[in-house]
Enzyme design. Sequence first.
Site, mmCIF file in Angstrom:
data_model
loop_
_atom_site.group_PDB
_atom_site.id
_atom_site.type_symbol
_atom_site.label_atom_id
_atom_site.label_comp_id
_atom_site.label_asym_id
_atom_site.label_seq_id
_atom_site.Cartn_x
_atom_site.Cartn_y
_atom_site.Cartn_z
ATOM 1 N N GLY A 50 -10.728 -35.254 11.865
ATOM 2 C CA GLY A 50 -11.627 -35.605 10.779
ATOM 3 C C GLY A 50 -12.829 -34.690 10.731
ATOM 4 O O GLY A 50 -12.906 -33.695 11.470
ATOM 5 N N PHE A 52 -15.854 -35.359 11.674
ATOM 6 C CA PHE A 52 -16.765 -35.480 12.804
ATOM 7 C C PHE A 52 -16.095 -35.328 14.167
ATOM 8 O O PHE A 52 -16.786 -35.302 15.186
ATOM 9 C CB PHE A 52 -17.488 -36.833 12.742
ATOM 10 C CG PHE A 52 -18.273 -37.031 11.484
ATOM 11 C CD1 PHE A 52 -19.480 -36.380 11.284
ATOM 12 C CD2 PHE A 52 -17.806 -37.855 10.478
ATOM 13 C CE1 PHE A 52 -20.201 -36.551 10.118
ATOM 14 C CE2 PHE A 52 -18.526 -38.038 9.307
ATOM 15 C CZ PHE A 52 -19.727 -37.383 9.134
ATOM 16 N N VAL A 55 -9.114 -37.240 17.112
ATOM 17 C CA VAL A 55 -8.612 -38.446 17.760
ATOM 18 C C VAL A 55 -7.316 -38.120 18.483
ATOM 19 O O VAL A 55 -6.374 -37.595 17.878
ATOM 20 C CB VAL A 55 -8.373 -39.574 16.735
ATOM 21 C CG1 VAL A 55 -7.812 -40.812 17.446
ATOM 22 C CG2 VAL A 55 -9.661 -39.919 16.010
ATOM 23 N N ASP A 159 -17.332 -46.640 4.600
ATOM 24 C CA ASP A 159 -16.154 -45.772 4.448
ATOM 25 C C ASP A 159 -14.868 -46.591 4.486
ATOM 26 O O ASP A 159 -13.891 -46.215 5.144
ATOM 27 C CB ASP A 159 -16.141 -44.702 5.539
ATOM 28 C CG ASP A 159 -15.160 -43.572 5.238
ATOM 29 O OD1 ASP A 159 -14.804 -43.402 4.060
ATOM 30 O OD2 ASP A 159 -14.739 -42.871 6.177
#
Length: 198
Positions: A50, A52, A55, A159
Amino acid sequence: KVVETKPLTSEKQLKTEANEHPKLSLPQSNTHRPKIPGSKYEIDGVAGKGTFGVVYFGVNKLTGDKIAIKKVFQDKKYKNREHTILKMLNHPNNLLMKDSYLTTEGEDEYLNIVMDYYTDNLYQLVKKKEVSPLLTKIYTYQLLRGLNYLSMLSIAHRDIKPQNILIDKYKHIVVISDFGSAKQLVKSNCYPIQMRQT
């Protein structure tokens, strides 16, 4: 390449929290080889990327539980707001933090957040047409429960989208994930607007 890890809080504080919450695991402070460190975690691959961070998915070698680890850059000048909010959460319809630790790569520092791993999200299931009218009611009920809990804590997720609604399609469990944009709202005094007369 050896990556150094260090706990976020003091050892004394961690032991106190562990005694109060037996299910919580303590961050490890030793070094080891995987992409995202933590001696009790084995990383199997990348679940997603993503804006930021990244994962990863893997397994807790001590318990055998499947886990996800979100790795984000940690600016030493600022606290990580997502980490702060996750520590507040305790609800079955919000993705909970199981563990967290810091790692360093060169001069950069990263925050690693350990959570339960879910293979599916609402976007995927809808796209595959696996959400029946009955499941729509079940999933909606759980989603609203999770949002209501956040509202009680004055937390705005900011979000909410199908990709951030994780689902265990076998147990029909729904959890709200990705609190990277979330913010806890602070009450302030509101003054009536004075209209200028012309």
